[in-house]
Design a protein around this motif. Structure first.
Motif, short mmCIF file in Angstrom:
data_model
loop_
_atom_site.label_atom_id
_atom_site.label_comp_id
_atom_site.label_asym_id
_atom_site.label_seq_id
_atom_site.Cartn_x
_atom_site.Cartn_y
_atom_site.Cartn_z
N HIS A 28 -0.07 -17.81 -1.18
CA HIS A 28 -0.17 -17.01 0.15
C HIS A 28 -0.38 -15.25 -0.39
O HIS A 28 0.51 -15.07 -0.96
CB HIS A 28 1.19 -16.70 0.85
N LEU A 29 -1.68 -14.77 -0.30
CA LEU A 29 -1.82 -13.55 -0.44
C LEU A 29 -2.27 -12.35 0.79
O LEU A 29 -3.04 -12.74 1.71
CB LEU A 29 -2.97 -13.33 -1.56
N SER A 30 -0.92 -11.46 0.78
CA SER A 30 -1.40 -10.70 1.86
C SER A 30 -1.01 -9.19 1.24
O SER A 30 -0.68 -8.34 0.58
CB SER A 30 -0.21 -10.64 2.79
N THR A 31 -2.40 -8.65 1.64
CA THR A 31 -2.68 -7.47 0.94
C THR A 31 -2.06 -5.93 2.53
O THR A 31 -1.34 -5.15 1.23
CB THR A 31 -3.91 -6.73 1.08
N ASP A 33 1.80 -6.59 3.21
CA ASP A 33 2.77 -7.06 2.03
C ASP A 33 2.35 -6.56 1.13
O ASP A 33 3.42 -5.93 0.42
CB ASP A 33 3.35 -8.67 2.17
N ILE A 34 2.32 -6.50 -0.10
CA ILE A 34 1.73 -6.12 -1.26
C ILE A 34 1.62 -5.03 -0.85
O ILE A 34 2.52 -4.26 -2.23
CB ILE A 34 0.39 -6.12 -2.07
N ALA A 40 7.82 0.65 -1.19
CA ALA A 40 9.21 0.87 -1.73
C ALA A 40 9.38 0.98 -2.87
O ALA A 40 10.33 1.50 -3.32
CB ALA A 40 9.55 -0.12 -1.04
N ARG A 41 8.35 0.58 -3.78
CA ARG A 41 8.87 0.47 -5.40
C ARG A 41 8.36 1.76 -5.69
O ARG A 41 9.16 2.37 -7.27
CB ARG A 41 8.15 -0.80 -5.74
N GLY A 42 7.54 2.46 -4.92
CA GLY A 42 6.86 3.54 -6.42
C GLY A 42 5.95 3.67 -6.27
O GLY A 42 6.20 4.59 -7.22
N THR A 43 5.34 2.40 -7.31
CA THR A 43 3.83 1.77 -7.81
C THR A 43 3.50 3.40 -8.13
O THR A 43 3.19 3.70 -6.34
CB THR A 43 4.04 0.86 -7.75
N GLY A 120 7.00 -4.67 19.77
CA GLY A 120 8.92 -5.28 19.92
C GLY A 120 9.12 -5.69 18.32
O GLY A 120 9.76 -7.06 18.07
N ARG A 121 8.01 -4.83 16.94
CA ARG A 121 8.25 -6.06 15.89
C ARG A 121 9.36 -5.64 15.25
O ARG A 121 9.88 -4.90 15.42
CB ARG A 121 7.24 -6.09 15.03
N LEU A 122 9.87 -6.52 14.49
CA LEU A 122 11.59 -6.09 14.15
C LEU A 122 11.49 -7.03 12.46
O LEU A 122 10.71 -8.03 12.35
CB LEU A 122 12.92 -6.45 15.17
N VAL A 123 11.74 -6.74 11.83
CA VAL A 123 11.66 -6.93 10.39
C VAL A 123 12.88 -6.24 9.59
O VAL A 123 13.26 -5.65 9.47
CB VAL A 123 10.42 -5.94 9.44
N CYS A 124 13.46 -7.77 8.48
CA CYS A 124 14.52 -7.30 8.20
C CYS A 124 14.46 -6.66 6.78
O CYS A 124 13.65 -7.00 6.18
CB CYS A 124 15.00 -9.04 7.28
N THR A 125 15.49 -5.81 6.55
CA THR A 125 15.12 -5.07 5.08
C THR A 125 16.12 -5.77 4.56
O THR A 125 15.88 -5.24 2.71
CB THR A 125 16.01 -3.74 5.87
N ALA A 126 16.51 -6.72 4.22
CA ALA A 126 17.07 -7.73 3.16
C ALA A 126 15.87 -8.62 2.80
O ALA A 126 15.69 -8.79 1.77
CB ALA A 126 18.31 -8.43 3.61
N CYS A 127 15.43 -9.70 3.70
CA CYS A 127 14.80 -10.76 3.43
C CYS A 127 12.79 -10.73 3.65
O CYS A 127 12.23 -11.45 3.65
CB CYS A 127 15.31 -11.56 3.74
N GLY A 128 12.38 -9.78 4.63
CA GLY A 128 11.57 -9.81 5.39
C GLY A 128 10.92 -10.35 6.83
O GLY A 128 10.10 -10.88 7.03
N GLY A 129 11.93 -10.99 6.60
CA GLY A 129 12.00 -11.78 7.49
C GLY A 129 11.19 -11.08 9.66
O GLY A 129 11.55 -10.39 9.23
#
Ligand code: ADP
Length: 215
Positions: A28-31, A33-34, A40-43, A120-129
């Protein structure tokens, strides 16, 4: 099997792609998400992409092309979500070695449905769910049980409007490009996650060869 999922923001591509990848054993490749992870990592990629993602504009192909080429380098069977979004990207994808798409699944949802899902979308900061406030508001994540839930930075109403405009201008022509190529499979993306996934399975199930252990 090589699949692309295409549709407006809020169509549910990420949710569908995860289930399709698990069921048919595809990479699974999601641009999106990448890019979010890179930000988030500041690359170096994240630093370049941030201003585009934040404002709902497309990250330039010269930045993203190499990321997709690298992500697909060793993948024979994959589901791509969020790419291609322009005709230039579609042509780039078809020129990559080993890429021969079996189908492009177009997840169609009306603008009102898409916009209300994103609001209404909510994203988990720990697992991304990903959950939706409409599912019944919860304090913590239903998947990992502990993460905090928050809205995605680009789900603000003005940014959603911009993303939708970009979709109509840049990505709808890609839908027509694949329709003309004869590999587009259109499904209705409204209704429950379960109902939508059943339609996806009906659309791509016939592509899985009989006796194939992907099944
Ligand atoms: P959605 O499909 O809900 O808009 P994504 O998570 O796929 O969300 O993408 C979020 C953002 O990441 C986009 O608004 C854009 O800024 C950037 N992005 C993702 N995929 C691409 C792409 N193929 N080309 C350019 N930018 C992209």
């Amino acid at each position: 099997m090589q699949l692309v999922l295409i549709g407006p923001p809020g169509a549910g591509k990420g949710t569908i792609a995860e289930k399709v990848a698990a069921k048919y054993k595809l990479a699974h490749l999601s641009t999106g998400d990448i890019l979010r992870e890179a930000i988030a990592r500041g690359t170096a990629l994240g630093v370049r992409a941030n201003e585009y993602v934040e404002t709902g504009r497309l990250v330039p192909q010269e930045v993203l092309g190499a990321v997709v080429a690298e992500g697909l380098r060793d993948a024979k069977d994959f589901v791509l979500d969020g790419y291609p979004r322009t005709l230039e990207q579609a042509e780039f994808l078809s020129g990559l070695p080993h890429v021969e798409l079996d189908a492009v699944v177009y997840v169609a949802v009306p603008e009102e449905v898409a916009v209300s899902r994103l609001a209404g979308r909510l994203v988990c900061t720990a697992c991304g769910g990903v959950t939706n406030a409409d599912d019944g508001a919860a304090e913590s994540c239903a998947f990992c049980g502990s993460g905090r839930l928050e809205a995605r930075a680009d789900d603000r109403l003005d940014t959603v409007k911009r993303r939708y405009e970009v979709y109509v201008a840049e990505t709808e022509p890609v839908v027509e490009y694949y329709r003309a190529a004869g590999i587009l499979r259109e499904i209705d993306g409204t209704g429950s996650r379960k109902a939508v996934f059943a339609r996806v399975e009906a659309a791509i199930g016939p592509l899985v060869a009989c006796g194939d252990d992907n099944r």
